[in-house]
Design a protein around this motif. Structure first.
Motif, short mmCIF file in Angstrom:
data_model
loop_
_atom_site.label_atom_id
_atom_site.label_comp_id
_atom_site.label_asym_id
_atom_site.label_seq_id
_atom_site.Cartn_x
_atom_site.Cartn_y
_atom_site.Cartn_z
N ALA A 132 18.41 0.63 22.52
CA ALA A 132 16.86 1.03 23.16
C ALA A 132 16.58 2.27 23.27
O ALA A 132 15.89 2.73 22.58
CB ALA A 132 17.20 0.49 24.53
N SER B 10 13.62 4.66 20.80
CA SER B 10 12.84 5.35 21.94
C SER B 10 11.81 4.41 22.94
O SER B 10 10.80 3.91 22.93
CB SER B 10 11.47 5.99 21.13
OG SER B 10 12.29 6.79 20.21
N TRP B 11 12.38 2.96 23.08
CA TRP B 11 12.10 2.45 23.79
C TRP B 11 12.71 2.47 24.79
O TRP B 11 12.79 1.61 26.55
CB TRP B 11 12.83 0.56 23.77
CG TRP B 11 12.46 0.52 22.70
CD1 TRP B 11 10.82 0.94 21.70
CD2 TRP B 11 12.49 -0.69 21.24
NE1 TRP B 11 10.69 0.22 20.51
CE2 TRP B 11 12.01 -1.20 20.67
CE3 TRP B 11 13.43 -1.62 21.81
CZ2 TRP B 11 11.40 -1.70 19.48
CZ3 TRP B 11 13.47 -2.42 20.66
CH2 TRP B 11 12.68 -3.26 19.48
N HIS C 71 8.54 3.33 33.69
CA HIS C 71 7.59 2.38 33.78
C HIS C 71 6.65 1.74 35.00
O HIS C 71 7.42 2.17 36.14
CB HIS C 71 8.03 1.03 33.48
CG HIS C 71 6.87 -0.43 33.14
ND1 HIS C 71 5.83 -0.78 33.10
CD2 HIS C 71 7.75 -1.17 31.65
CE1 HIS C 71 5.98 -1.78 32.62
NE2 HIS C 71 6.58 -1.84 32.05
N TYR D 260 11.58 0.99 28.55
CA TYR D 260 9.80 0.50 28.12
C TYR D 260 9.01 1.33 26.87
O TYR D 260 9.68 1.24 26.00
CB TYR D 260 9.15 1.38 28.64
CG TYR D 260 7.86 1.82 29.32
CD1 TYR D 260 7.00 0.25 29.32
CD2 TYR D 260 7.07 2.87 29.10
CE1 TYR D 260 5.49 0.55 29.82
CE2 TYR D 260 5.71 3.02 29.32
CZ TYR D 260 4.71 1.40 29.80
OH TYR D 260 3.46 1.97 29.53
N ASN D 261 8.25 0.37 25.89
CA ASN D 261 7.77 0.65 24.80
C ASN D 261 6.40 0.49 25.26
O ASN D 261 5.48 0.23 25.34
CB ASN D 261 7.34 -1.15 23.86
CG ASN D 261 7.33 -0.61 22.36
OD1 ASN D 261 7.27 0.82 21.76
ND2 ASN D 261 6.44 -1.48 21.96
N LYS D 262 6.14 1.99 24.47
CA LYS D 262 4.83 2.78 23.87
C LYS D 262 4.10 2.37 23.08
O LYS D 262 2.85 3.01 23.21
CB LYS D 262 5.27 4.10 24.35
CG LYS D 262 5.74 4.56 25.77
CD LYS D 262 5.96 6.05 25.94
CE LYS D 262 6.28 6.62 27.77
NZ LYS D 262 6.01 7.38 27.59
N ARG D 263 4.60 1.93 22.34
CA ARG D 263 4.10 1.45 20.47
C ARG D 263 3.56 0.43 20.44
O ARG D 263 4.82 -0.55 20.05
CB ARG D 263 5.22 2.61 19.29
CG ARG D 263 5.89 3.68 19.75
CD ARG D 263 6.29 4.07 18.18
NE ARG D 263 7.10 3.50 18.09
CZ ARG D 263 8.30 3.90 18.60
NH1 ARG D 263 8.60 5.41 19.28
NH2 ARG D 263 9.24 3.43 18.28
N ASP E 20 5.23 -1.44 17.66
CA ASP E 20 6.89 -2.17 17.85
C ASP E 20 6.26 -3.22 19.20
O ASP E 20 7.95 -3.61 18.80
CB ASP E 20 7.57 -0.74 18.14
CG ASP E 20 7.92 0.09 17.56
OD1 ASP E 20 7.30 -0.21 16.23
OD2 ASP E 20 8.48 1.14 17.80
N ARG E 21 5.78 -3.53 19.13
CA ARG E 21 6.05 -4.74 19.81
C ARG E 21 6.42 -6.32 20.24
O ARG E 21 6.95 -6.76 20.64
CB ARG E 21 4.09 -5.38 20.61
CG ARG E 21 3.94 -6.32 21.68
CD ARG E 21 2.60 -6.99 22.05
NE ARG E 21 2.36 -7.21 22.40
CZ ARG E 21 2.54 -9.01 22.59
NH1 ARG E 21 3.17 -10.06 21.41
NH2 ARG E 21 2.97 -9.81 24.44
N PHE F 292 10.04 -4.97 20.27
CA PHE F 292 10.59 -4.81 21.39
C PHE F 292 10.21 -6.11 22.05
O PHE F 292 11.36 -6.76 23.20
CB PHE F 292 9.43 -4.29 22.41
CG PHE F 292 9.64 -3.57 23.71
CD1 PHE F 292 10.91 -2.91 23.85
CD2 PHE F 292 9.44 -4.61 24.66
CE1 PHE F 292 11.49 -2.91 24.99
CE2 PHE F 292 9.49 -4.57 26.14
CZ PHE F 292 10.30 -3.48 26.59
N THR G 290 13.72 -8.44 24.06
CA THR G 290 13.83 -8.03 25.24
C THR G 290 14.77 -9.46 25.79
O THR G 290 15.39 -9.83 26.15
CB THR G 290 12.60 -7.69 26.09
OG1 THR G 290 12.03 -6.47 25.67
CG2 THR G 290 12.56 -7.95 27.58
#
Length: 337
Positions: free
Chosen positions: A141, A145-146, A150, A159-162, A165-166, A169, A173
């Motif tokens: 992670a 950069s995950w 949150h 937490y994924n902000k991009r 990358d969903r 991620f 998870t």
């Protein structure tokens, strides 16, 4: 701050203080008692205690700050470190509980070969695996950069902000919770149900012997007979209550948070921020319940804590007696004058 936020902040403060106090008590008992240190399960309990203490001094304070200020507490580097620790410690705690259940399973189901199957070396190997397993996910992670703050949970965590990358991620998870929460739950259920089966078998044998004895003792007083039957009922319920507590607290504390994390991956379902923090508090409450479930309510730990208290009180009484004697000696010259 709203009333809900004040209440949630108060809950986090209580959880943090109780977790610190209870786990410090367990650590004191471990350091004081040589008998506890000699036992192999003591290593697993010690590892679980350190995880709970680190959780109480790292993740809980930042969650409290996140609830109060409604934003990321500290800089990005601090949040990344805390998010790494939160992921590592949560996984390590779950696997430590699974390791404790495996130890109980071997002790109850294979009592004659327990000391050959569960030695300090074997416990150290199990702990090494739990550390490697627990560290692998936050390392991945962090490299992707995950990790970050949150808002749904008011904490630094996965937490994924991009948006690009969903998919990755979501897969990460799902695998993470399957190999941490679900794996630990399966091990807990398998081992403790086997333990319960053996315990019930032994209870039936004892019950048969007890009933045969009561039949032979014709002149026994009715009150004694009633006490024997009551002890039978307690014996049958004791193992069920303990195992229900082990599995029940694990599910009650972790399942709401894990389910919320998985449901959150779906963009269709909206999750209330208050529920997100509540599920996080339930996960934190495991650090509060573990010392009591696995340690402090056991006879050996109760005896050790009583010995510690008696030693402290005895030392204080000796010191007070010495001070009283010194003051008495100082007053003697004044009386002679």
């Amino acid at each position: 701050m709203s009333i809900w936020e004040l209440l949630l902040a108060f809950v986090v403060v209580v959880l943090m203080l109780v977790a610190l106090l209870a786990n410090v008590l367990v650590l004191m008992c471990f350091l004081y008692s040589a008998d506890i240190r000699k036992q192999v399960p003591g290593l697993f309990i010690l590892n679980l205690t350190f995880c709970n203490l680190l959780m109480a001094v790292s993740s809980m304070p930042l969650t409290l700050a996140g609830i109060i200020y409604k934003s990321q507490p500290g800089g990005d580097q601090v949040c990344h470190v805390v998010g790494f620790l939160e992921t590592f410690l949560t996984t390590n705690s779950m696997l430590s509980m699974a390791a404790l259940s495996i130890d109980r399973w071997i002790a109850v189901v294979f009592p004659l070969s327990y000391h050959s199957k569960m030695r300090y070396r074997d416990a150290a190997l199990i702990l090494s695996y739990t550390w490697l397993h627990s560290a692998s996910f936050p390392i991945v992670a962090a490299s992707l950069s995950w990790l970050g703050f949150h808002h749904l949970y008011a904490s630094c965590t996965l937490y994924n902000k991009r948006p690009e990358d969903r998919t990755q991620f979501v897969i990460f998870t799902g695998v993470f919770h399957a190999l941490s929460f679900l794996l630990s739950l399966v091990v807990l259920c398998f081992t403790y149900l086997k333990v319960l089966k053996v315990a019930r078998f032994h209870c039936k044998r004892i019950d048969v012997i007890t009933m045969q004895t009561l039949v032979l003792l014709v002149d026994i007083h009715p009150s004694v007979r009633e006490r024997c039957l009551e002890e039978q009922r307690r014996r049958r319920q004791r193992a069920t209550k303990k195992i229900s507590t082990f599995i029940g607290t694990f599910i009650l504390c972790f399942a709401p948070y894990v389910i919320t994390r998985l449901v959150e991956l779906s963009s269709v379902v909206h999750i209330n921020s208050h529920w997100g923090i509540i599920s996080k508090c339930l996960a934190y409450s495991k650090a509060v319940s573990d010392p009591f479930v696995y340690s402090l309510l056991r006879h050996q730990y109760k005896k050790t804590w009583k010995d510690i208290i008696n030693k402290i009180l005895k030392r204080s009484s000796i010191n007070s007696s010495a001070l009283a004697g010194e003051s008495h000696n100082q007053n003697l010259p004044q009386l002679n004058e």
